[in-house]
Design an enzyme around this catalytic site. Structure first.
Site, short mmCIF file in Angstrom:
data_model
loop_
_atom_site.label_atom_id
_atom_site.label_comp_id
_atom_site.label_asym_id
_atom_site.label_seq_id
_atom_site.Cartn_x
_atom_site.Cartn_y
_atom_site.Cartn_z
CG ASP A 24 113.18 125.27 -32.74
OD1 ASP A 24 113.93 125.27 -33.73
OD2 ASP A 24 112.67 126.31 -32.28
CG LEU A 25 119.48 126.19 -31.22
CD1 LEU A 25 119.93 125.73 -29.84
CD2 LEU A 25 120.65 126.13 -32.19
CG ASP A 26 117.49 129.64 -33.69
OD1 ASP A 26 118.54 129.82 -33.07
OD2 ASP A 26 117.45 129.34 -34.90
CB THR A 68 119.21 132.32 -31.23
OG1 THR A 68 118.67 131.09 -30.78
CG2 THR A 68 120.69 132.38 -30.98
CE LYS A 77 109.20 134.09 -32.09
NZ LYS A 77 108.40 134.16 -30.87
CB SER A 87 117.57 124.03 -35.39
OG SER A 87 117.71 125.38 -35.81
CB ALA A 88 114.72 125.91 -39.89
CB SER A 89 119.31 127.78 -37.49
OG SER A 89 120.49 128.54 -37.59
CG ASN A 145 124.10 130.46 -38.65
OD1 ASN A 145 125.21 130.41 -39.16
ND2 ASN A 145 123.13 131.24 -39.13
CE LYS A 162 111.81 123.37 -37.38
NZ LYS A 162 112.38 123.97 -36.17
CD GLU A 164 109.63 124.41 -33.49
OE1 GLU A 164 109.51 125.61 -33.21
OE2 GLU A 164 110.39 124.00 -34.39
CG ASP A 165 110.47 129.33 -30.73
OD1 ASP A 165 110.85 128.41 -31.49
OD2 ASP A 165 110.75 130.52 -30.93
C1 BG6 Z 1 115.05 128.96 -37.28
C2 BG6 Z 1 114.63 130.32 -36.77
O1 BG6 Z 1 115.43 128.16 -36.20
O2 BG6 Z 1 116.15 129.06 -38.19
C3 BG6 Z 1 114.38 131.26 -37.93
O3 BG6 Z 1 113.45 130.18 -35.99
C4 BG6 Z 1 115.59 131.31 -38.84
O4 BG6 Z 1 114.10 132.55 -37.41
C5 BG6 Z 1 115.89 129.88 -39.31
O5 BG6 Z 1 115.34 132.15 -39.96
C6 BG6 Z 1 117.09 129.80 -40.28
O6 BG6 Z 1 118.25 130.17 -39.62
P1 BG6 Z 1 119.65 130.43 -40.33
O7 BG6 Z 1 120.58 130.59 -39.15
O8 BG6 Z 1 119.99 129.22 -41.16
O9 BG6 Z 1 119.50 131.65 -41.14
MG MG Z 2 112.45 128.27 -32.82
#
Ligand code: BG6
Ligand code: MG
Length: 224
Positions: A13-15, A21, A49, A120-122, A124, A151, A175-176
C-alpha cells in the site's frame, strides 16, 4: 501457514505505509466533513483509510446521516473539491518524506531479488511515487480504475501479485488500514501492518516503527 522461504514478492500500500500521505487525506476529508456538518472522530478517520475516493465520501455522508442529500453530480463535485486540496498538499512532498527505513528496505528487497508492486486505492499513487523519487522501484502499480471492488475486497491485492507474476501465497502485503489488512488476509497473502497493534489486530505481524521493517525481522516474525 506460509513459510518465509516461499515468499517471492511484496505488495505495498502507499498512503500511510511508504509516506505519510494518510495525514493529507485526513486533513482534506476532515475539512470537507466540517463543511458538510459531519462530526469527525477517530473511528471515522480510521474507517476511511484505504477506501476509494467515492467510498470515502459515501462513508462520511452516511456517518452524518446525509447519504440521500446529494445527487451523483454533487457528490462528484465534493470528491473533486477534496482531491484538489489533497493535491495541493502532495505538491509539498519530497524524497525526505519517505518513512524512515523504507528506502533501505526497498533496496534490501531489490538486492535479494524480491519482486514488488503497489496496491493503492489512490488514483494519485503515480504522482506521489514520482514526488518521492520512487518511480523506478515500482514498475508495477495496480490501476485502481480497473477494479470492480475496493478494499476490504481482496481484488487489488490479488491483482498486485498477478502483475508481478506471483501467486498471492508467495506475497507479503503491507498496509496501514484495517480495510487493507482484511483484503490482504482474504487474498491469502501474509499481512504486515504498519501502525498500532491495537488497531491492526488482524494482521499477521505489526510494525509501529518503519525502521524495523527488515527481512530479518519479518523472517523472525514468521518463525514465531
Ligand atoms: C487510499 C487512502 O490509499 O487512497 C485513502 O488510504 C484515499 O485515504 C484513497 O481516499 C483514494 O485516494 P485518491 O487519491 O484516489 O483520492
Ligand atoms: Mg494506506
Amino acid at each position: 501457514m506460509t513459510k518465509f522461504a516461499d515468499i517471492k514478492g511484496f505488495v505495498f500500500d502507499l498512503d500511510g505505509v511508504i509516506t505519510d500521505t494518510a495525514q493529507f487525506h485526513t486533513k482534506a476529508w476532515s475539512k470537507l466533513a466540517d463543511q458538510l456538518g459531519v462530526k469527525w472522530s477517530d473511528d471515522l478517520q480510521n474507517g476511511l483509510k484505504g477506501l476509494s475516493r467515492m467510498d470515502s465520501l459515501e462513508l462520511i455522508l452516511k456517518t452524518g446521516h446525509k447519504e440521500n442529500d446529494y445527487s451523483p453530480a454533487e457528490k462528484e463535485k465534493l470528491a473533486t473539491q477534496k482531491n484538489d486540496l489533497y493535491l495541493q498538499f502532495v505538491q509539498t512532498i519530497t524524497p525526505a518524506d519517505i518513512f524512515p527505513g523504507i528506502k533501505e528496505f526497498l533496496d534490501e528487497l531489490n538486492q535479494h531479488g524480491y519482486l514488488m508492486s503497489i496496491a493503492s486505492a489512490s488514483k494519485n499513487a503515480p504522482t506521489v511515487l514520482s514526488k518521492l523519487g520512487l518511480t523506478d522501484y515500482f514498475e508495477h502499480v495496480v490501476d485502481p480504475r480497473t477494479l470492480t471492488h475496493g478494499k476490504p475486497d481482496p481484488e487489488i491485492f490479488i491483482k498486485a501479485a498477478e502483475i508481478i507474476g506471483l501467486k498471492p501465497e508467495q506475497c507479503i502485503g503491507l498496509e496501514d488500514a484495517t480495510a487493507g489488512i482484511a483484503g490482504i488476509n482474504a487474498a491469502n497473502e501474509v499481512s504486515l501492518g504498519v501502525g498500532s497493534p491495537d488497531i491492526l489486530t488482524e494482521a499477521d505481524m505489526v510494525f509501529e516503527d518503519t525502521n524495523n521493517i527488515t527481512l530479518a525481522n519479518i523472517e523472525a516474525n514468521m518463525n514465531k
